[in-house]
Design an enzyme around this catalytic site. Structure first.
Site, PDB file in Angstrom:
ATOM      1  N   GLY A  16       6.948  49.849   6.011  1.00  0.00           N
ATOM      2  CA  GLY A  16       5.761  49.817   5.171  1.00  0.00           C
ATOM      3  C   GLY A  16       5.213  51.186   4.806  1.00  0.00           C
ATOM      4  N   ASP A  17       5.609  52.213   5.532  1.00  0.00           N
ATOM      5  CA  ASP A  17       5.230  53.597   5.209  1.00  0.00           C
ATOM      6  C   ASP A  17       6.256  54.504   5.876  1.00  0.00           C
ATOM      7  OD1 ASP A  17       4.044  55.932   4.439  1.00  0.00           O
ATOM      8  OD2 ASP A  17       2.185  55.645   5.560  1.00  0.00           O
ATOM      9  N   ALA A  18       7.499  54.386   5.427  1.00  0.00           N
ATOM     10  CA  ALA A  18       8.625  55.040   6.102  1.00  0.00           C
ATOM     11  C   ALA A  18       8.777  56.505   5.699  1.00  0.00           C
ATOM     12  CB  ALA A  18       9.912  54.274   5.817  1.00  0.00           C
TER      13      ALA A  18
END
Length: 233
Positions: free
Chosen positions: A158-160
């Site tokens: 989701g926020d790599a």
């Protein structure tokens, strides 16, 4: 996100949670969210109530995914009128943008890519109760372009981005942090911002190196679409 510069106002609830422990600001974001180190064993994230971020949702995700992949252990979480907060156990590794790895970006990129692949392979889609599909992200808004077909459905971080990868002393991937939007989606929803982050954080694009270490061929259509979606939501 960035390292706080100058004086940081410490929320009252953070002072209460810290007790007699030292409080050190370590991260801030553009929405007013703050992360503090409490002593040497715990971190507390806090976000103001006026934002759309609820750290209780991130706590739910961390408590679920820790059985499948290394992430911080949630010790406490809650909210009050000022905002929401979450305390996690400190992990013994450094972010991929710490000075040590900033000086060796090729190694950091490889660790981030292999770590993302390990996460995608380990976390079961069928059991995941969280969604990060295109429709979930855009809500009721009309899409100017239909999304491409699904390449591979995975549980996305989701926020790599690079700061959310932790690297062990030997240069291997160790864990992930910042899982507030983790959910099921096409893997390119993670790959696109991860590749973008290599240039944002290290000053040049490591697209080929990242894709090679992850183990996938470049898909220009999906890369461009999910990068547009990342920048639009």
């Amino acid at each position: 996100m960035s390292v706080p510069d100058g004086d940081v106002r410490i929320p009252t609830v953070v002072r209460e949670l810290a007790g007699s422990e030292d409080i050190e600001p370590v991260w801030s974001n553009e929405l007013g969210g703050l992360t503090f180190r409490l002593g040497g064993e715990r971190y507390v994230k806090w976000t103001p109530a006026e934002t759309s971020i609820d750290l209780n949702e991130e706590a739910r995700r961390l408590k679920w995914v820790i059985r499948y992949s290394p992430v911080p252990k949630v010790l406490e979480n809650g909210s009050d009128r000022s905002g929401s907060w979450m305390i996690t156990e400190a992990l013994p590794w450094e972010s991929a943008v710490a000075d040590r790895w900033f000086a060796d970006p090729a190694r950091a990129v490889r660790a981030a890519a292999t770590g993302l692949r390990a996460f995608h392979d380990a976390v079961p889609v069928e059991q995941c109760p969280f969604d990060w599909s295109v429709r979930t992200r855009v809500g009721d808004r009309d899409l100017p372009v239909d999304p491409p077909s699904i390449d591979r459905l995975v549980v996305c971080h989701g926020d790599a981005c690079m700061p959310n990868t932790l690297i062990a002393d030997d240069g291997s991937w160790a864990a992930h942090v910042d899982m507030g939007t983790m959910g099921v989606a096409d893997r390119w929803a993670d790959l696109a911002p991860a590749i973008w982050s290599t240039e944002y954080n290290f000053g040049r694009n490591y697209r080929e190196a990242f894709l090679d270490a992850y183990g996938v061929e470049l898909d220009r259509e999906r890369l461009d679409y999910y990068l547009w979606l990342w920048e639009s939501t």
